[in-house]
Scaffold this motif. Structure first.
Motif, PDB file in Angstrom:
ATOM      1  N   VAL A 152      16.207 -11.402  12.430  1.00  0.00           N
ATOM      2  CA  VAL A 152      15.533 -10.639  11.372  1.00  0.00           C
ATOM      3  C   VAL A 152      16.570 -10.161  10.374  1.00  0.00           C
ATOM      4  O   VAL A 152      17.608  -9.622  10.768  1.00  0.00           O
ATOM      5  N   ARG A 153      16.338 -10.401   9.093  1.00  0.00           N
ATOM      6  CA  ARG A 153      17.246  -9.922   8.058  1.00  0.00           C
ATOM      7  C   ARG A 153      16.466  -9.213   6.967  1.00  0.00           C
ATOM      8  O   ARG A 153      15.356  -9.596   6.670  1.00  0.00           O
ATOM      9  N   HIS A 154      17.101  -8.207   6.379  1.00  0.00           N
ATOM     10  CA  HIS A 154      16.435  -7.446   5.318  1.00  0.00           C
ATOM     11  C   HIS A 154      17.100  -7.694   3.977  1.00  0.00           C
ATOM     12  O   HIS A 154      18.317  -7.828   3.907  1.00  0.00           O
ATOM     13  N   TYR A 155      16.279  -7.762   2.939  1.00  0.00           N
ATOM     14  CA  TYR A 155      16.783  -7.988   1.587  1.00  0.00           C
ATOM     15  C   TYR A 155      16.123  -7.002   0.636  1.00  0.00           C
ATOM     16  O   TYR A 155      14.951  -6.638   0.836  1.00  0.00           O
ATOM     17  N   ASP A 156      16.875  -6.597  -0.394  1.00  0.00           N
ATOM     18  CA  ASP A 156      16.301  -5.693  -1.390  1.00  0.00           C
ATOM     19  C   ASP A 156      15.579  -6.505  -2.439  1.00  0.00           C
ATOM     20  O   ASP A 156      16.167  -7.372  -3.079  1.00  0.00           O
ATOM     21  N   GLY A 157      14.291  -6.230  -2.597  1.00  0.00           N
ATOM     22  CA  GLY A 157      13.512  -6.928  -3.618  1.00  0.00           C
ATOM     23  C   GLY A 157      12.920  -5.912  -4.579  1.00  0.00           C
ATOM     24  O   GLY A 157      13.040  -4.699  -4.373  1.00  0.00           O
ATOM     25  N   ARG A 158      12.317  -6.421  -5.623  1.00  0.00           N
ATOM     26  CA  ARG A 158      11.706  -5.531  -6.603  1.00  0.00           C
ATOM     27  C   ARG A 158      10.405  -6.129  -7.067  1.00  0.00           C
ATOM     28  O   ARG A 158      10.291  -7.341  -7.254  1.00  0.00           O
ATOM     29  N   LEU A 159       9.395  -5.291  -7.270  1.00  0.00           N
ATOM     30  CA  LEU A 159       8.145  -5.763  -7.861  1.00  0.00           C
ATOM     31  C   LEU A 159       8.348  -5.848  -9.368  1.00  0.00           C
ATOM     32  O   LEU A 159       9.298  -5.256  -9.890  1.00  0.00           O
ATOM     33  N   PRO A 160       7.478  -6.569 -10.077  1.00  0.00           N
ATOM     34  CA  PRO A 160       7.660  -6.719 -11.532  1.00  0.00           C
ATOM     35  C   PRO A 160       7.769  -5.367 -12.246  1.00  0.00           C
ATOM     36  O   PRO A 160       8.475  -5.250 -13.242  1.00  0.00           O
ATOM     37  N   ASP A 161       7.082  -4.326 -11.722  1.00  0.00           N
ATOM     38  CA  ASP A 161       7.158  -3.036 -12.406  1.00  0.00           C
ATOM     39  C   ASP A 161       8.410  -2.250 -12.014  1.00  0.00           C
ATOM     40  O   ASP A 161       8.559  -1.082 -12.384  1.00  0.00           O
ATOM     41  N   GLY A 162       9.287  -2.877 -11.255  1.00  0.00           N
ATOM     42  CA  GLY A 162      10.552  -2.234 -10.932  1.00  0.00           C
ATOM     43  C   GLY A 162      10.565  -1.482  -9.613  1.00  0.00           C
ATOM     44  O   GLY A 162      11.612  -1.026  -9.161  1.00  0.00           O
ATOM     45  N   ARG A 163       9.390  -1.342  -8.962  1.00  0.00           N
ATOM     46  CA  ARG A 163       9.374  -0.631  -7.679  1.00  0.00           C
ATOM     47  C   ARG A 163      10.168  -1.422  -6.639  1.00  0.00           C
ATOM     48  O   ARG A 163       9.970  -2.637  -6.510  1.00  0.00           O
ATOM     49  N   PRO A 164      11.052  -0.731  -5.899  1.00  0.00           N
ATOM     50  CA  PRO A 164      11.846  -1.470  -4.911  1.00  0.00           C
ATOM     51  C   PRO A 164      11.058  -1.747  -3.628  1.00  0.00           C
ATOM     52  O   PRO A 164      10.158  -0.998  -3.266  1.00  0.00           O
ATOM     53  N   LEU A 165      11.408  -2.839  -2.971  1.00  0.00           N
ATOM     54  CA  LEU A 165      10.814  -3.190  -1.677  1.00  0.00           C
ATOM     55  C   LEU A 165      11.940  -3.602  -0.753  1.00  0.00           C
ATOM     56  O   LEU A 165      12.962  -4.103  -1.217  1.00  0.00           O
TER      57      LEU A 165
END
Ligand SMILES: Nc1nc2c(ncn2[C@@H]2O[C@H](COP(=O)(O)OP(=O)(O)OP(=O)(O)O)[C@@H](O)[C@H]2O)c(=O)[nH]1
Ligand SMILES: [Mg+2]
Length: 492
Positions: A152-165
């Motif tokens: 399992v690996r985690h990555y920082d993503g972002r939604l188009p409106d800039g909210r981080p996931l």
């Protein structure tokens, strides 16, 4: 259909509706006039009948349109009782490290207040490719490995409106021999606030089961049909339609995407030579982003209770499995202890009788101990009854036990050299072992002292002369014999 024709059709439909409404109103007025002209008693009777019909119609309508109750998610215990159970396991010496770590991770994520989304699905459905499309920066920095994901690996993503996931890439399920990886992936899915379930075609039965399993925990879910570039528009629409039907009530949305991945092709150069080229397909994931945006809109704090429920429900299952395992090991220890005592008792007997009689006190005490281990309350009368029943079963079974013991003497040469009395001792080991195992299995399954069930299991076990059990009992008998001999020698 062009926009103009659609507008025309809509206008015709509205006109027809209006005409119908007018006609109905006119009819209603005419009826009302005739109704008023009726004598009073007829007005009342007709009124009552109409009222009954209206009530019946309304209740049918309500029944059809009533809001469906959401399926209840799998039960989860409260945190305190779960911690108590884990504590009890720890006290018995069972390793509870993984369960403790899960609880710690639950708290850590709650405190972090970030939205976690796990990608989940069978192997090669494109989870890692989707991560690459969702979090290009993050992956460039870490290892953007191709090939099968094994942890399992985690990555920082972002939604188009800039909210981080925080995006979790997990190993695919259904890999041959990949049970441990699959369990890892499932646990990560339970830990996430939302899950994107990836498929690359129609859902197989196993995939549908997996989706249902996740939704059973109340997990907010999206079903993404990946590799949509492989079908034409009509095929894609059909596939989506089927998937929507299968995911109804489970997934919040079903979307078709192309995560990208790499494609290979041949390129002919000017000099006539052919070159193999591999390049990244352009991802097309806009519908997924929109759906994710909606699904995670409430934010980490609002989504947290559901997440916590799923984690606790998962822990409940894992703790239960560990409890069963611990209890089985404990039962085995108890059974062994009593089999050994039975052997020692038999070896101490001056002249072994030709009939085998279960040592009553020993059998009663074995029954009591096993019942207590399984949390089953057994009165003295029940215990005595149980022992009496076992004796009856043994009356027909003792010849079998002796025969099995006789064969064992030949099969385990060490046993044969010990001489007289050992045949009986071994038969007693077999009897107590069978009785204990039968009772433990029955208690674990039925949670009550069920004579009939335990009796049937006892009969089967007495005749079972296969497997490593006989070898273990032979060793046990030999050890007891040697100890007795040593005791005699010491006493002389
Ligand atoms: N045609 C097409 N192929 C894709 C797409 N996305 C991924 N692939 C291919 O599918 C294969 C598997 O992709 P991965 O991203 O490794 O799949 P995965 O789900 O992470 O696989 P595991 O980690 O083994 O479970 C690769 O060969 C990709 O190039 C897509 O949108 N279209
Ligand atoms: Mg992968």
């Amino acid at each position: 259909m062009t926009r103009r024709t659609r507008l025309l059709l809509a206008a015709i439909a509205v006109a027809a509706l209006l005409w119908l409404l007018f006609a109905a109103a006119e009819r209603a007025l005419a009826l009302a006039q005739r109704f008023l002209a009726l004598p009073a008693w007829l007005q009342w009777t007709l009124g009552a009948v109409l009222l009954v019909f209206a009530a019946a119609g309304l209740s049918v309508l309500w029944w059809l349109l009533r809001p469906r109750r959401r399926r209840r998610p799998v039960p989860a215990p409260d945190r305190a009782s779960l911690e108590r159970r884990i504590g009890a396991l720890r006290e018995r010496g069972t390793g509870t490290g993984e369960l403790d770590a899960e609880l710690a991770e639950l708290d850590r994520r709650r405190a972090a207040q970030r939205v976690y989304v796990a990608l989940f699905g069978e192997i090669s459905t494109g989870k890692s490719s989707l991560i690459r499309a969702l979090a290009p920066g993050a992956l460039a920095a870490s290892d953007a490995r191709g090939g099968t994901t094994r942890d399992v690996r985690h990555y920082d993503g972002r939604l188009p409106d800039g909210r981080p996931l925080v995006l979790a890439d997990v190993p695919g399920s259904r890999e041959a021999g990949g049970e441990a990886h699959e369990a890892m992936a499932r646990q990560e899915a339970l830990r996430a606030h939302a899950v994107v379930y990836l498929c690359a075609g129609d859902l197989t039965r196993t995939q549908a089961d997996e989706l249902r399993w996740l939704s059973g925990f109340g997990k907010p879910l999206l079903l993404a049909l990946n590799k949509a570039d492989q079908w034409n528009e009509a095929e894609r629409a059909q596939l989506l339609e089927r998937l929507r039907r299968q995911a109804r009530g489970h997934a919040a949305a079903v979307v078709a995407i192309s995560a990208g991945g790499s494609e290979r092709f041949q390129r002919r150069l000017a000099d006539g030579s052919v070159e193999q080229v591999e390049r990244q397909r352009t991802p097309a994931i806009a519908p997924l982003l929109q759906a994710l945006d909606r699904l995670t809109a409430p934010g980490a704090e609002k989504l947290e209770p559901l997440r916590e429920h799923a984690v606790l429900a998962g822990l409940h299952e894992r703790t239960g499995a560990l409890e069963t395992q611990t209890r089985a090991a404990e039962a085995e220890r108890i059974v062994r202890k009593y089999a050994r005592r039975a052997v020692v008792g038999a070896l101490a007997a001056v002249a072994p009788g030709s009939d085998l009689v279960i040592q009553g006190a020993l059998a009663a005490s074995l029954t009591r101990e096993l019942a207590a281990l399984h949390g089953v309350r057994a009165t003295e009368v029940q215990v005595e009854d149980f022992v009496r029943q076992a004796r009856l079963t043994l009356r027909t079974g003792s010849s079998i036990a002796l025969a099995v013991a006789g064969n064992a003497l030949k099969a385990f040469p060490g046993l044969g050299t010990l001489g007289g009395g050992v045949l009986h001792a071994f038969a007693y080991a077999l009897i107590f072992d069978s009785m204990g195992r039968a009772l433990a299995a029955s208690l674990a399954e039925r949670n009550t002292l069920d004579q009939e069930d335990a009796g049937a299991r006892l009969k089967a076990l007495l005749a079972d002369d296969h497997g490593p059990r006989l070898r273990e009992l032979a060793t046990l008998t030999m050890e007891a014999w040697r100890e007795r001999d040593a005791g005699h020698a010491g006493g002389d």
